[in-house]
Scaffold this active site. Sequence first.
Site, PDB file in Angstrom:
ATOM      1  N   TYR A   1      -5.091   8.708  -0.576  1.00  0.00           N
ATOM      2  CA  TYR A   1      -4.021   9.209   0.294  1.00  0.00           C
ATOM      3  C   TYR A   1      -3.248   8.046   0.916  1.00  0.00           C
ATOM      4  O   TYR A   1      -2.011   7.999   0.871  1.00  0.00           O
ATOM      5  CB  TYR A   1      -4.617  10.092   1.395  1.00  0.00           C
ATOM      6  CG  TYR A   1      -3.629  10.495   2.453  1.00  0.00           C
ATOM      7  CD1 TYR A   1      -2.547  11.310   2.141  1.00  0.00           C
ATOM      8  CD2 TYR A   1      -3.768  10.070   3.775  1.00  0.00           C
ATOM      9  CE1 TYR A   1      -1.622  11.683   3.121  1.00  0.00           C
ATOM     10  CE2 TYR A   1      -2.860  10.432   4.746  1.00  0.00           C
ATOM     11  CZ  TYR A   1      -1.790  11.233   4.414  1.00  0.00           C
ATOM     12  OH  TYR A   1      -0.881  11.599   5.380  1.00  0.00           O
TER      13      TYR A   1
ATOM     14  N   SER B   1       1.867   7.198   7.058  1.00  0.00           N
ATOM     15  CA  SER B   1       0.637   7.562   7.763  1.00  0.00           C
ATOM     16  C   SER B   1      -0.041   6.330   8.344  1.00  0.00           C
ATOM     17  O   SER B   1       0.059   5.236   7.792  1.00  0.00           O
ATOM     18  CB  SER B   1      -0.321   8.239   6.780  1.00  0.00           C
ATOM     19  OG  SER B   1      -1.628   8.307   7.313  1.00  0.00           O
TER      20      SER B   1
END
Length: 341
Positions: A161, A136
Site C-alpha cells: 500500500y 498516505s
Amino acid sequence: MDYKALNPNKVYLITGAAGFIGYYLSKKLLEQGCTVVGLDNVNDYYDVNLKETRLGYLQLFENFTFIKSDISDKNRVEEIFEKYKPRVVVNLAAQAGVRYSIENPDAYIQSNIIGFYNILEACRHHPVDHLIYASSSSVYGANKKVPFEETDFVDQPVSLYASTKKSNELMAHTYSHLYKTPATGLRFFTVYGPMGRPDMAYFGFADKYFAGEPIKIFNNGDFDNDLYRDFTYIDDIVEGIERLISNPPADSVPHKVYNIGNNNPEKLMSFIGALEKSLSNAVGREVLFEKVFEPIKPGDVPATYASTDLLQKAVGFKPQTSIEEGLQQFADWYVKYYQVQ
C-alpha cells in the site's frame, strides 16, 4: 495567509465520492454551490450499505452527478473528462488499508497504480486547474525521526500500500514536470470520524464491543513502547483540502506534497481509553473493552507523527480537533446509526 475561495462556476470531479473523505469533501463543496461530479465503483471492500448511505445524502443536492465506474477503466475516465470538463480533480479513489495489501495485492496495483495513471493521462489531455490526490503517512515506513517532514527520506516503504502511494507521488511529479499539470499530494494521517471506514481500528473496536467480542490490540502488550498514531478528524482533513483546492502550486514543476495530520500523536492505549469514554457517554453506561494483546502486524509502523508546518505556511491552517471531541462525534453517530440499545 488568506486562501482563495472556491469558484462555484467550475466543475469539481471527486473520485471515491462514496468513500469516507470523498463524501465529506463532496458535501462541503455542494453546500457552497459548487457543481460536483462524483465517481466511485462502490466496491465491497467494506459495508456497501454505508457507502450507499453517504451517496444518498449527496444525491439530495441538485448540483451533484454520480457516476458508478472505476478509475482503472481508462476509456470511461476519458469519457467523463470529455463530457464534464472538470477544472479541479480530487482523486480519493484508491484501495486503502495496509494489512489488506498483504492479502490482496492485485487490488492495489489495479486501483492505485493503473487507476491513478488513467487520471493523470486524462488531466494531461484535458488540462485542469488543479489535481489533488491522496497519498498516505505510510510512505514514511519505519522512519524513526519524528515528527515526519515532507523532506524526509521515503524510499523504504514497509507495505505494498505504501509503495503504491509513493509511486503516486513520483508519477504526479513526472506529469507536472512534463505537462505542467498542477498537482498536490496529501499524506493523510489516520483519518477518523462519523461515517468513517469500518476497517479502521476505532470503528472495528466499537463493532466488537457491541457484538460482545474482545478487541485485538497489535502492540505486543508493551505499554512502555506503545504504538503512536497521529489521529486526524475528518472535518480538519476536509478543511485542509478545501483551502488547497484554489491554491495550486505555481513552480516550474507545479507539484507539491503536504502532510495533513493532527501534529499531536496519541498512544494507542490512550486512544482506546478515549473511545471507551466516548461510547460510555453515547450509551449512558460504562463501556470497557475486553482486550487481547497480540504481536505487531507485518506492515504496521511503530509511530506516525506529522509535521504540519508546510501546510500551515501554504494555506494558514493546522488541524486541531482533539481526539476526545472527534471520538465523541463518532460515538454519538455510531450509536444512532446502528441503533445501539
